[in-house]
Scaffold this motif. Sequence first.
Motif, PDB file in Angstrom:
ATOM      1  N   PRO A 126      24.769  22.173   6.509  1.00 53.11           N
ATOM      2  CA  PRO A 126      23.736  22.642   7.440  1.00 53.11           C
ATOM      3  C   PRO A 126      22.693  23.530   6.775  1.00 53.11           C
ATOM      4  N   ALA A 127      23.057  24.195   5.675  1.00 53.26           N
ATOM      5  CA  ALA A 127      22.108  25.071   4.984  1.00 53.26           C
ATOM      6  C   ALA A 127      21.145  24.311   4.085  1.00 53.26           C
ATOM      7  N   ALA A 128      21.461  23.078   3.720  1.00 51.43           N
ATOM      8  CA  ALA A 128      20.589  22.275   2.859  1.00 51.43           C
ATOM      9  C   ALA A 128      20.911  20.809   3.105  1.00 51.43           C
ATOM     10  N   MET A 129      20.065  20.142   3.874  1.00 55.24           N
ATOM     11  CA  MET A 129      20.370  18.798   4.343  1.00 55.24           C
ATOM     12  C   MET A 129      19.327  17.786   3.860  1.00 55.24           C
ATOM     13  N   LEU A 130      19.790  16.780   3.127  1.00 56.95           N
ATOM     14  CA  LEU A 130      18.935  15.647   2.794  1.00 56.95           C
ATOM     15  C   LEU A 130      18.738  14.810   4.048  1.00 56.95           C
ATOM     16  N   VAL A 131      17.483  14.465   4.336  1.00 44.81           N
ATOM     17  CA  VAL A 131      17.161  13.627   5.493  1.00 44.81           C
ATOM     18  C   VAL A 131      16.282  12.477   5.032  1.00 44.81           C
ATOM     19  N   GLU A 132      16.766  11.274   5.207  1.00 43.79           N
ATOM     20  CA  GLU A 132      15.983  10.072   4.948  1.00 43.79           C
ATOM     21  C   GLU A 132      15.982   9.230   6.224  1.00 43.79           C
ATOM     22  N   ASP A 157      14.623  16.325   0.668  1.00 44.47           N
ATOM     23  CA  ASP A 157      15.901  16.608   0.018  1.00 44.47           C
ATOM     24  C   ASP A 157      15.918  18.023  -0.560  1.00 44.47           C
ATOM     25  N   PRO A 158      16.205  19.025   0.277  1.00 42.46           N
ATOM     26  CA  PRO A 158      16.295  20.387  -0.251  1.00 42.46           C
ATOM     27  C   PRO A 158      17.508  20.609  -1.139  1.00 42.46           C
ATOM     28  N   THR A 159      18.450  19.657  -1.152  1.00 43.53           N
ATOM     29  CA  THR A 159      19.622  19.799  -2.020  1.00 43.53           C
ATOM     30  C   THR A 159      19.261  19.565  -3.480  1.00 43.53           C
ATOM     31  N   GLY A 160      18.086  18.985  -3.755  1.00 47.03           N
ATOM     32  CA  GLY A 160      17.692  18.664  -5.122  1.00 47.03           C
ATOM     33  C   GLY A 160      16.954  19.769  -5.837  1.00 47.03           C
TER      34      GLY A 160
END
Length: 277
Positions: A126-132, A157-160
């Motif tokens: 929930p703190a860093a979620m990739l959304v496509e 993609d904030p996980t990157g």
Amino acid sequence: WRFKGPVRGLNPALLRTDLPGSLDFVVDARGTGFGAAQVIDVDVRDLKGRLRGTAARGSGSLRYARDTLAFKRVDMSAGGFRLALDGELSPRRRDIDFRIATTDLGVLSAGARGSLRATGSLRGTPAAMLVEADIDGRDISIQGIDIERLEADIDIDPTGGPAKPARAEVVARGIAAFGQSFQRLTFGLDGPVADHALRLDLDGEDIAFEGSGRGTLQGDRWTQRWGKAELSLPADIDLSLVEPLRLVLAPGAVQAGRFCMQSRGNRRWRKPSTLCA
């Protein structure tokens, strides 16, 4: 406990009168434990029959273990609605691929209409979620909002890391909502996760808006800084942003900083007026 066997002639209209049909399938449902330690598995196969006059088919598995809901090769079609799911959802993490295709949104919500196609993925915490997501909708009507055409292409993609490129383009045409009509709504996002460009344009019969700014995604917080905003209202009222607006979006919370808009002189307001909030 365990229940295993065929289900024949199930009529969803018993739950919702606008979903008449007759469905047959084989189910294997079993569970162990109680409370927080409970584990439930449900396998459905050989779905067939009819729903709202269209053929039904599908199969898939679902598992609920403690606080995690897992979908395995779920692919079901009924009533003009098709859903495919594969992955897991939990309060700590989401890893799921989805595919939705419907020619009748009334299956999802009573009284709704229109077609919708959506494919995509969610990955991360929930703190860093990739959304496509890739979305295409036509002639949508739901909860008092009508949209002739909806298109969205989202890749964030904030996980990157902060330098990871982010992109989103959402366009809605032919909108009728809240007693107003709008020809077009466009939202765009482009640039690195840590510093991307934002734009929002709304073109309506009585109301128009044009705005631009910058955004930063940090975990589950999206900080936006809108430096330009021009709003046109009925009665020849035009307002322009004179102090930037800072907006912070987070799960369950929206924070807006102080901002000011100034009107141009017109027949109603001979001198420019400044409104602050």
